[in-house]
Each structure stands twice: as structure tokens, then as C-alpha cells.
Scaffold this motif. Sequence first.
Motif, PDB file in Angstrom:
ATOM      1  N   ASN A 122      41.821   3.546  98.912  1.00 53.05           N
ATOM      2  CA  ASN A 122      43.257   3.287  98.863  1.00 53.05           C
ATOM      3  C   ASN A 122      43.905   4.052  97.713  1.00 53.05           C
ATOM      4  O   ASN A 122      44.997   4.627  97.854  1.00 53.05           O
ATOM      5  N   GLY A 123      43.223   4.084  96.562  1.00 53.10           N
ATOM      6  CA  GLY A 123      43.747   4.812  95.420  1.00 53.10           C
ATOM      7  C   GLY A 123      43.830   6.306  95.685  1.00 53.10           C
ATOM      8  O   GLY A 123      44.801   6.970  95.302  1.00 53.10           O
ATOM      9  N   ALA A 124      42.818   6.855  96.361  1.00 48.80           N
ATOM     10  CA  ALA A 124      42.836   8.278  96.690  1.00 48.80           C
ATOM     11  C   ALA A 124      43.983   8.609  97.636  1.00 48.80           C
ATOM     12  O   ALA A 124      44.662   9.635  97.478  1.00 48.80           O
ATOM     13  N   SER A 125      44.225   7.741  98.615  1.00 49.24           N
ATOM     14  CA  SER A 125      45.322   7.984  99.555  1.00 49.24           C
ATOM     15  C   SER A 125      46.666   7.922  98.841  1.00 49.24           C
ATOM     16  O   SER A 125      47.583   8.705  99.142  1.00 49.24           O
ATOM     17  N   PHE A 126      46.778   7.033  97.885  1.00 50.33           N
ATOM     18  CA  PHE A 126      48.021   6.884  97.120  1.00 50.33           C
ATOM     19  C   PHE A 126      48.267   8.100  96.231  1.00 50.33           C
ATOM     20  O   PHE A 126      49.355   8.697  96.236  1.00 50.33           O
ATOM     21  N   LEU A 127      47.251   8.482  95.450  1.00 52.25           N
ATOM     22  CA  LEU A 127      47.417   9.591  94.519  1.00 52.25           C
ATOM     23  C   LEU A 127      47.558  10.923  95.244  1.00 52.25           C
ATOM     24  O   LEU A 127      48.329  11.795  94.818  1.00 52.25           O
ATOM     25  N   GLY A 128      46.823  11.093  96.340  1.00 55.14           N
ATOM     26  CA  GLY A 128      46.958  12.312  97.121  1.00 55.14           C
ATOM     27  C   GLY A 128      48.362  12.477  97.678  1.00 55.14           C
ATOM     28  O   GLY A 128      48.939  13.577  97.653  1.00 55.14           O
ATOM     29  N   PHE A 129      48.937  11.389  98.166  1.00 55.96           N
ATOM     30  CA  PHE A 129      50.305  11.433  98.676  1.00 55.96           C
ATOM     31  C   PHE A 129      51.268  11.777  97.550  1.00 55.96           C
ATOM     32  O   PHE A 129      52.205  12.572  97.737  1.00 55.96           O
ATOM     33  N   ALA A 130      51.052  11.189  96.365  1.00 55.53           N
ATOM     34  CA  ALA A 130      51.931  11.451  95.229  1.00 55.53           C
ATOM     35  C   ALA A 130      51.904  12.924  94.829  1.00 55.53           C
ATOM     36  O   ALA A 130      52.942  13.498  94.475  1.00 55.53           O
TER      37      ALA A 130
END
Length: 205
Positions: A122-130
Motif C-alpha cells: 500500500n505504501g509503495a502504491s501511494f508513494l509511486g503515485f505521488a
Amino acid sequence: MFDARIRPLIDPILNAQGRSLAGWGITANAVTLAGLALGLIAAAMIALGAPGWALVPLLVSRLADGLDGAVARATQTSDFGGYLDITSDFLFYGAVALAFVWLDPAANAAAGAFLLCSFYFNGASFLGFAILAEKHEMRTDVRGVKSLYFTGGLLEGFETIAFFVILCLAPAWFAPLAWGFGALCFVTGVSRILLARQVFGERRK
């Protein structure tokens, strides 16, 4: 899920307190690190068998997590401050999950590993989107003024803290709650990937 609805209610209070702290010469990064320290103390208390008492530093740490941005807005925001804030948040989340595994490895290890895996994804998906949002100069202040682009999701900060509070009040239920919350984290991550495909699939820059 509820973060965007809560921000208009709590931001005026946080901003007023942030201005007071800034007036005392307290920096936003100092508040961030104090919040992280309290969060890690809470995790240590959980691991040592006192999850109920851990609620006190845990909740104060999350108050600090809200105040650091308010202090920054009252003084001067910085990219490093946003970086330190999100890194501290993820360390705190992982430490609390790990603490419940240490509390009862036999009962909690498998569920704890699943929960940590879901946090990682979930953190990777969040930071990647950012990162992609920054590349394309996207902006939003729905969840307050942030150094990073915050996407919504089924599970956000409010839901995660509520989950931790429930775990501290009912530690014997960690395993089933962790399996359920972890599954919802995976749903959130997948939904963010689908959103990224929709937003960035044809974009070039």
C-alpha cells in the motif's frame, strides 16, 4: 476514506496550535521527530505487554503528526519536512504491527507478516503515485496542504489509527483483525494502481 471529511473540522484547531508552537520557537521537524519517538515508545510498550497503556503515547504521537504540518504552515514548509513526515509515519505503522507480533509470536506471527506485507504494498502504491503526480505537476489540498500528493483510498490515516486503537483495546483479536485490515490494504493498493493507470496510462512528460 474519512481523511478528506475530517480535515475541514480539525485543521483550524491544528493551525491555531501550530502557530502557538511556532511562536515558542519549536520547529516542524522537531514535532515530527517527537511524534515518531512517542510512536516507537507506544510500540515498545505493546511488545512488552502493555497495549492498553500504549494508547497514551500512541494518540499523542498522532496529535504530533497533525501538528507538524501546522507548524510548518505557520513558519516555512520544506520538501525535507514532508519527506521526514511520511518516512516517520511508515516507520510508526510498521513498528506497531511488529510490536503485536513480538507480544505473542505464536498467535500473531502469520497475521502480522501479512499485515506488514500489505503496508509495504500500500505504501509503495501511494508513494509511486505521488512521484508521478509531482512529475505531472498535479496538485490537491483536499487532505490539507501537503508536500506530497495524497491520493484517497479505502484506508487512510484515520482508519489506520482507529485500527491501532482497537488493537490496543483488544489485543487478543490481533490475528483476525490484522487479516481483515491487511486485505483491505491490498484492496486500497490495487484501487490506487487502477487509478494510476487511468490517470497516467497515456501521459508522457
